[in-house]
Write an enzyme that holds these catalytic residues in place. Structure first.
Site, PDB file in Angstrom:
ATOM      1  N   THR A 122       0.831  -1.204   0.000  1.00  0.00           N
ATOM      2  CA  THR A 122       0.000   0.000   0.000  1.00  0.00           C
ATOM      3  C   THR A 122       0.868   1.258   0.000  1.00  0.00           C
ATOM      4  O   THR A 122       1.987   1.236   0.493  1.00  0.00           O
ATOM      5  CB  THR A 122      -0.894  -0.066   1.256  1.00  0.00           C
ATOM      6  OG1 THR A 122      -1.813  -1.119   1.055  1.00  0.00           O
ATOM      7  CG2 THR A 122      -1.617   1.217   1.555  1.00  0.00           C
ATOM      8  N   ARG A 150     -15.290  -6.401  -0.547  1.00  0.00           N
ATOM      9  CA  ARG A 150     -14.593  -6.126   0.722  1.00  0.00           C
ATOM     10  C   ARG A 150     -13.967  -4.722   0.680  1.00  0.00           C
ATOM     11  O   ARG A 150     -13.294  -4.351  -0.278  1.00  0.00           O
ATOM     12  CB  ARG A 150     -13.508  -7.174   0.938  1.00  0.00           C
ATOM     13  CG  ARG A 150     -12.666  -6.968   2.209  1.00  0.00           C
ATOM     14  CD  ARG A 150     -11.348  -6.293   1.902  1.00  0.00           C
ATOM     15  NE  ARG A 150     -10.439  -6.308   3.053  1.00  0.00           N
ATOM     16  CZ  ARG A 150      -9.337  -5.589   3.119  1.00  0.00           C
ATOM     17  NH1 ARG A 150      -8.997  -4.804   2.127  1.00  0.00           N
ATOM     18  NH2 ARG A 150      -8.563  -5.644   4.176  1.00  0.00           N
ATOM     19  N   GLY A 173      -1.207  -2.634   6.097  1.00  0.00           N
ATOM     20  CA  GLY A 173      -1.220  -3.915   6.792  1.00  0.00           C
ATOM     21  C   GLY A 173      -2.576  -4.570   6.758  1.00  0.00           C
ATOM     22  O   GLY A 173      -3.399  -4.276   5.885  1.00  0.00           O
TER      23      GLY A 173
HETATM   24  N1  ASP Z   1      -4.403  -2.209   4.525  1.00  0.00           N
HETATM   25  C1  ASP Z   1      -4.694  -2.662   3.200  1.00  0.00           C
HETATM   26  C2  ASP Z   1      -6.051  -3.368   3.210  1.00  0.00           C
HETATM   27  O1  ASP Z   1      -6.304  -4.116   4.118  1.00  0.00           O
HETATM   28  C3  ASP Z   1      -3.684  -3.583   2.623  1.00  0.00           C
HETATM   29  C4  ASP Z   1      -2.248  -3.185   2.823  1.00  0.00           C
HETATM   30  O2  ASP Z   1      -1.959  -2.155   3.423  1.00  0.00           O
HETATM   31  O3  ASP Z   1      -1.393  -3.914   2.371  1.00  0.00           O
HETATM   32  O4  ASP Z   1      -6.802  -3.187   2.296  1.00  0.00           O
END
Ligand code: ASP
Length: 258
Positions: A122, A150, A173
């Site tokens: 991200t 989602r 995350g």
């Molecule tokens: N936080 C993001 C999500 O859950 C994914 C990520 O940060 O890697 O969509």
């Protein structure tokens, strides 16, 4: 926007794919500005489950600036994008060969394909200007193997992005855990007593740790001090001011989930 366009990142072009092999991206932005009498004014915008804009964070900004709402999702967000002058693309244009290959490999994996794997990428940013205005933004393709529909923390103000007069934060995350603990809001609240570095380390360790969840956070406070921490395998951070640009790998916190 540049990082959304860079296929190395899980945001915009190069986003991970849903179980159905489609792209659904989330992004948000929040801004704190001081009014003429020094009063705090906050605004925010978020785009959730969008698949037809190259730069979801630009759409989040347009939602913040041009609607009375904070979040628009899916087809309604696409319709608004067109009205706001943001070009729509075909969602296939956002799917890279690498993302398709990883999706195929995942389809062939034995076991529970609905479990959320530890893989991130991200993009998040926090900035403060010379007048003390603070902004934070986050953009993601989400987690690989997510069920269509989602929506993760990156579209949720307080979870993946938050700003107040104390400072701003952007997280990455496991979105579900980040939502459950309202990670960025907690981190920014902790700035009343802690430096950004301590707040970053403390929120990752004490809030994500108990969920056995992986994540990272970047924070800038109202004094322009910077903090970051993560407990994932890797996180890269870049900092820049008027004179200096630095880019580095950050070691994960010891003794937390990794
Ligand atoms: N936080 C993001 C999500 O859950 C994914 C990520 O940060 O890697 O969509």
């Amino acid at each position: 926007m540049e990082l959304e366009d860079n296929a190395l990142f899980n945001a915009g072009t190069g986003s991970v794919l849903t179980t159905a092999g489609t792209v659904e991206m989330d992004a948000s932005i929040m801004v704190m500005k001081r009014g003429p009498a020094g009063e705090v004014r906050v605004s925010a915008g978020a785009a959730a489950a969008v698949s037809r804009v190259k730069n979801p964070v630009t759409l989040a900004r347009a939602i913040m600036e041009k609607t009375p709402h904070v979040m628009l999702a899916a087809s309604g967000a696409h319709r608004f994008a067109r009205r706001a002058g943001i070009a729509l693309c075909r969602s296939e244009e956002l799917i890279t060969a690498g993302a398709r290959q990883r999706w195929r490999a995942r389809q062939l994996q034995p076991g529970d394909r609905n479990s959320i794997p530890a893989m991130h990428g991200t993009v998040g940013a926090v900035a403060i200007d010379s007048s003390g205005n603070i902004a934070a933004g986050t953009s993601t393709g989400g987690v690989p193997g997510k069920i269509p529909g989602r929506i993760g923390d990156s579209a949720i103000i307080g979870a993946g992005t938050f700003v107040s007069a104390r400072g701003g934060a952007s997280a990455t995350g496991s979105g579900e855990a980040i939502i459950l603990v309202a990670l960025c809001r907690e981190a920014v609240a902790a700035l009343s007593e802690q430096s950004p570095s301590t707040a970053a380390r403390h929120t990752i360790a004490t809030l994500l740790g108990p969920h056995q969840a992986e994540g990272g956070i970047v924070i800038v406070d109202h004094k322009a001090r910077i903090g970051f921490a993560h407990n994932a395998a890797a996180m890269q951070v870049a900092t820049f001011d008027s004179t200096d640009l630095r880019h580095f790998w950050v070691a994960p916190l010891a003794g937390t989930h990794s």
